[in-house]
Design a protein around this motif. Sequence first.
Motif, PDB file in Angstrom:
ATOM      1  N   UNK A 234     -11.941 -54.157 -40.060  1.00  0.00           N
ATOM      2  CA  UNK A 234     -11.394 -52.810 -39.870  1.00  0.00           C
ATOM      3  C   UNK A 234     -12.224 -51.991 -38.886  1.00  0.00           C
ATOM      4  N   UNK A 235     -13.541 -51.965 -39.067  1.00  0.00           N
ATOM      5  CA  UNK A 235     -14.384 -51.022 -38.318  1.00  0.00           C
ATOM      6  C   UNK A 235     -14.963 -51.603 -37.023  1.00  0.00           C
ATOM      7  N   UNK A 236     -14.984 -52.916 -36.868  1.00  0.00           N
ATOM      8  CA  UNK A 236     -15.591 -53.502 -35.670  1.00  0.00           C
ATOM      9  C   UNK A 236     -14.530 -54.148 -34.774  1.00  0.00           C
ATOM     10  N   UNK A 237     -13.668 -55.002 -35.362  1.00  0.00           N
ATOM     11  CA  UNK A 237     -12.724 -55.756 -34.543  1.00  0.00           C
ATOM     12  C   UNK A 237     -11.413 -55.017 -34.290  1.00  0.00           C
ATOM     13  N   UNK A 238     -10.770 -54.515 -35.337  1.00  0.00           N
ATOM     14  CA  UNK A 238      -9.427 -53.965 -35.204  1.00  0.00           C
ATOM     15  C   UNK A 238      -9.403 -52.573 -34.559  1.00  0.00           C
ATOM     16  N   UNK A 239     -10.207 -51.645 -35.032  1.00  0.00           N
ATOM     17  CA  UNK A 239     -10.141 -50.264 -34.554  1.00  0.00           C
ATOM     18  C   UNK A 239     -11.542 -49.665 -34.522  1.00  0.00           C
ATOM     19  N   UNK A 240     -12.385 -50.083 -33.593  1.00  0.00           N
ATOM     20  CA  UNK A 240     -13.746 -49.533 -33.528  1.00  0.00           C
ATOM     21  C   UNK A 240     -13.717 -48.056 -33.144  1.00  0.00           C
ATOM     22  N   UNK A 241     -14.518 -47.269 -33.850  1.00  0.00           N
ATOM     23  CA  UNK A 241     -14.588 -45.829 -33.577  1.00  0.00           C
ATOM     24  C   UNK A 241     -16.040 -45.386 -33.581  1.00  0.00           C
ATOM     25  N   UNK A 242     -16.309 -44.363 -32.807  1.00  0.00           N
ATOM     26  CA  UNK A 242     -17.650 -43.772 -32.794  1.00  0.00           C
ATOM     27  C   UNK A 242     -17.663 -42.659 -33.831  1.00  0.00           C
ATOM     28  N   UNK A 243     -18.207 -42.967 -35.007  1.00  0.00           N
ATOM     29  CA  UNK A 243     -18.228 -41.997 -36.107  1.00  0.00           C
ATOM     30  C   UNK A 243     -19.668 -41.558 -36.324  1.00  0.00           C
ATOM     31  N   UNK A 244     -19.931 -40.283 -36.172  1.00  0.00           N
ATOM     32  CA  UNK A 244     -21.272 -39.752 -36.399  1.00  0.00           C
ATOM     33  C   UNK A 244     -22.290 -40.301 -35.432  1.00  0.00           C
ATOM     34  N   UNK A 245     -21.867 -40.674 -34.237  1.00  0.00           N
ATOM     35  CA  UNK A 245     -22.800 -41.183 -33.238  1.00  0.00           C
ATOM     36  C   UNK A 245     -23.183 -42.630 -33.431  1.00  0.00           C
ATOM     37  N   UNK A 246     -22.526 -43.344 -34.346  1.00  0.00           N
ATOM     38  CA  UNK A 246     -22.840 -44.760 -34.580  1.00  0.00           C
ATOM     39  C   UNK A 246     -21.883 -45.611 -33.747  1.00  0.00           C
ATOM     40  N   UNK A 247     -22.394 -46.317 -32.768  1.00  0.00           N
ATOM     41  CA  UNK A 247     -21.509 -47.156 -31.954  1.00  0.00           C
ATOM     42  C   UNK A 247     -21.024 -48.366 -32.761  1.00  0.00           C
ATOM     43  N   UNK A 248     -19.863 -48.859 -32.430  1.00  0.00           N
ATOM     44  CA  UNK A 248     -19.254 -49.957 -33.183  1.00  0.00           C
ATOM     45  C   UNK A 248     -19.311 -51.268 -32.406  1.00  0.00           C
ATOM     46  N   UNK A 249     -20.501 -51.631 -31.930  1.00  0.00           N
ATOM     47  CA  UNK A 249     -20.623 -52.865 -31.162  1.00  0.00           C
ATOM     48  C   UNK A 249     -20.728 -54.094 -32.059  1.00  0.00           C
ATOM     49  N   UNK A 250     -21.411 -53.960 -33.173  1.00  0.00           N
ATOM     50  CA  UNK A 250     -21.559 -55.111 -34.066  1.00  0.00           C
ATOM     51  C   UNK A 250     -21.673 -54.640 -35.513  1.00  0.00           C
TER      52      UNK A 250
END
Length: 176
Positions: free
Chosen positions: A75-91
């Motif tokens: 959900x959070x990395x592959x399908x719909x990565x989002x920048x939430x609270x400054x946390x990048x969704x690279x891995x």
Amino acid sequence: MASKAIHAYYDDDDVLMLAVKKVKAAKHHIEEVYCPFPVHGLDKAMGLAPTRIAITSFLYGCVGLTVATLMMNYIMIEDWPQDIGGKPSFSYLENMPAFVPIMFELTVFFAAHLMVITFYLRSRLWPFKDAENPDPRTTDDHFLMEIDIHDNEKELRDLLLDTGAVEINIVEKNSH
């Protein structure tokens, strides 16, 4: 085939515990003990094998942790990565500290719910099942010890009276 059993009633859990120990010491097999509430140490006094249900709880928790990890990664990395609270969704590993509460909650959720289902199935409890309780008083204030009779009725009756039984009945048991 019908067989006979003796039902000994007790009105105190401490007296019951002493009675179970005396009956076991006299080398009689106690078929079942019915109690209105759990009696600490009764399983050991009766010589019952320890349960392995804690192992299943651990395994169910592992399943919950695996589902949480796979779900959050998808959900959070592959399908719909989002920048939430400054946390990048690279891995997933970079974001794992933020996912710890979800992992904990799903571990507990899976363990608790699957344990209840396992307990009901293992105990053969399901909706609309008839009660197997031989006397309704054992759900209120009496304890019942059931012992099969094998041509030793007088000996058992004397032993049970000596242990503090308040009532003793001989009943017919139907074998299934």
